[in-house]
Design a protein around this motif. Structure first.
Motif, PDB file in Angstrom:
ATOM      1  N   ASP A  48       0.826  -1.206   0.000  1.00 16.65           N
ATOM      2  CA  ASP A  48       0.000   0.000   0.000  1.00 16.65           C
ATOM      3  C   ASP A  48       0.866   1.265   0.000  1.00 16.65           C
ATOM      4  OD1 ASP A  48      -2.584   0.961  -0.089  1.00 16.65           O
ATOM      5  OD2 ASP A  48      -2.679   1.291   2.078  1.00 16.65           O
ATOM      6  N   LYS A  56      -3.714  10.182   2.693  1.00 20.10           N
ATOM      7  CA  LYS A  56      -4.277   8.852   2.544  1.00 20.10           C
ATOM      8  C   LYS A  56      -5.804   8.908   2.557  1.00 20.10           C
ATOM      9  CE  LYS A  56      -2.953   4.620   2.134  1.00 20.10           C
ATOM     10  NZ  LYS A  56      -2.277   3.828   3.165  1.00 20.10           N
ATOM     11  N   HIS A  57      -6.314   9.753   3.431  1.00 21.30           N
ATOM     12  CA  HIS A  57      -7.763   9.904   3.560  1.00 21.30           C
ATOM     13  C   HIS A  57      -8.366  10.391   2.236  1.00 21.30           C
ATOM     14  CE1 HIS A  57     -11.497  10.450   5.690  1.00 21.30           C
ATOM     15  NE2 HIS A  57     -11.597  11.672   5.200  1.00 21.30           N
ATOM     16  N   ARG A  60      -8.198   7.556  -0.362  1.00 19.89           N
ATOM     17  CA  ARG A  60      -9.198   6.519  -0.068  1.00 19.89           C
ATOM     18  C   ARG A  60     -10.582   6.972  -0.513  1.00 19.89           C
ATOM     19  NH1 ARG A  60      -8.148   2.056   2.513  1.00 19.89           N
ATOM     20  NH2 ARG A  60      -6.142   1.838   3.546  1.00 19.89           N
ATOM     21  N   ARG A  61     -10.883   8.216  -0.229  1.00 16.30           N
ATOM     22  CA  ARG A  61     -12.196   8.768  -0.558  1.00 16.30           C
ATOM     23  C   ARG A  61     -12.399   8.871  -2.063  1.00 16.30           C
ATOM     24  NH1 ARG A  61     -11.597  14.239   1.399  1.00 16.30           N
ATOM     25  NH2 ARG A  61     -12.452  14.702  -0.623  1.00 16.30           N
ATOM     26  N   TYR A  64      -9.601   5.192  -4.300  1.00 19.36           N
ATOM     27  CA  TYR A  64      -9.388   3.782  -3.944  1.00 19.36           C
ATOM     28  C   TYR A  64     -10.410   2.813  -4.547  1.00 19.36           C
ATOM     29  CZ  TYR A  64      -5.275   3.484  -0.957  1.00 19.36           C
ATOM     30  OH  TYR A  64      -3.992   3.433  -0.505  1.00 19.36           O
ATOM     31  N   ASP A  65     -11.615   3.295  -4.831  1.00 22.69           N
ATOM     32  CA  ASP A  65     -12.602   2.369  -5.390  1.00 22.69           C
ATOM     33  C   ASP A  65     -12.154   1.821  -6.743  1.00 22.69           C
ATOM     34  OD1 ASP A  65     -14.336   2.200  -3.323  1.00 22.69           O
ATOM     35  OD2 ASP A  65     -15.754   3.676  -4.095  1.00 22.69           O
ATOM     36  N   SER A  68      -7.296   0.635  -6.292  1.00 23.91           N
ATOM     37  CA  SER A  68      -6.687  -0.125  -5.199  1.00 23.91           C
ATOM     38  C   SER A  68      -7.319  -1.510  -5.182  1.00 23.91           C
ATOM     39  CB  SER A  68      -6.950   0.557  -3.851  1.00 23.91           C
ATOM     40  OG  SER A  68      -8.218   0.194  -3.353  1.00 23.91           O
ATOM     41  N   GLU A  70      -8.844  -2.423  -2.587  1.00 24.64           N
ATOM     42  CA  GLU A  70      -9.825  -2.275  -1.509  1.00 24.64           C
ATOM     43  C   GLU A  70     -11.099  -1.611  -2.022  1.00 24.64           C
ATOM     44  OE1 GLU A  70      -8.157  -1.206   2.466  1.00 24.64           O
ATOM     45  OE2 GLU A  70      -6.378  -0.729   1.292  1.00 24.64           O
ATOM     46  N   ARG A  72     -14.783  -0.697  -2.707  1.00 23.78           N
ATOM     47  CA  ARG A  72     -16.084  -0.928  -2.058  1.00 23.78           C
ATOM     48  C   ARG A  72     -17.072  -1.189  -3.179  1.00 23.78           C
ATOM     49  NH1 ARG A  72     -16.429   4.891   0.394  1.00 23.78           N
ATOM     50  NH2 ARG A  72     -15.615   5.161  -1.707  1.00 23.78           N
ATOM     51  N   SER A 100      -2.589  -0.067  -4.019  1.00 21.65           N
ATOM     52  CA  SER A 100      -2.316  -1.230  -3.168  1.00 21.65           C
ATOM     53  C   SER A 100      -1.020  -1.928  -3.562  1.00 21.65           C
ATOM     54  CB  SER A 100      -3.456  -2.244  -3.251  1.00 21.65           C
ATOM     55  OG  SER A 100      -4.648  -1.687  -2.811  1.00 21.65           O
TER      56      SER A 100
END
Ligand code: HEC
Length: 186
Positions: A48, A56-57, A60-61, A64-65, A68, A70, A72, A100
């Protein structure tokens, strides 16, 4: 008024039967589409990206979908044809940039600089995150503050590198200072 009313009544009833058949056909096709398998896997996170919490926040928001392992997977990712589009975007997105696996191809020491190299054009031009993702994920929209946070991140890293370079180049100067001094003297 009464003229049009009577006209409407005069419309033959037959087309309704076709409408109903068309609707039933569409439902069957729609159900059939759901049988096509869709790959919604999240492979393990191997390396990662290492970044400060605030950065990072944001990633991710907003990223990342699709970028990465990860992802969602929301409800519409289970309903064709939306599921195909989403699976396709995730596959493509991971192919281009996968946070990732980031540590596998970039050195941790200049993460921010590599991030700018790889991603800044797409962020600045507004290409990323993809526009059609935003109505369903308003939290992914990058605010001015987010952009400032990202800029600060690599600004600090660039400054650090410059400071290190300065330090090492002044060491170099000290080491071979005799040469230029002699040249100057001569
Ligand atoms: C809804 C999915 C999705 C989101 C969210 C998303 N991307 Fe992408 N991204 C893609 C897809 C698909 C591609 C590959 C095709 C393309 O360029 O459109 C891509 C390509 C890229 C590329 C490579 C472009 C190139 O041409 O080399 C970069 C860099 C990138 N994305 C960065 C980001 C960043 C940074 C974020 C978050 C701020 C983000 N993306 C959010 C789907 C997404």
């Amino acid at each position: 008024m009464t003229d049009t009313d009577s006209k409407a009544e005069a419309v033959p009833r037959k087309p309704r039967k076709w409408l109903r058949r068309g609707f039933v056909g569409a439902v069957i096709v729609f159900l059939g589409l759901q049988l096509v398998p869709v790959d919604r896997q999240n492979p393990p996170v191997v390396a990662d990206i290492v970044a400060p919490d605030d950065v990072k926040h944001i990633l991710r928001r907003a990223c990342y979908d699709c970028h990465s392992n990860e992802t969602r997977w929301p409800w519409y990712s289970y309903i064709a044809p939306g599921s195909w589009l989403m699976a396709h975007d995730v596959k493509e997105g991971r192919n281009y940039v996968n946070f990732s696996e980031w540590g596998d191809y970039y050195d941790e020491t200049d993460t921010a600089i590599m991030f700018q190299d790889e991603c800044w054009d797409d962020i600045e031009s507004g290409e990323m995150p993809l526009w059609f993702y935003l109505p369903l994920h308003p939290e992914a929209k990058l605010t001015d503050e987010d952009i400032a946070t990202l800029k600060r991140w690599w600004g600090e890293e660039v400054n650090e590198e410059v400071a290190e370079d300065d330090a090492s180049s002044s060491e170099d100067e000290e080491e071979d200072s005799s040469e230029p001094a002699q040249a100057n003297a001569g």
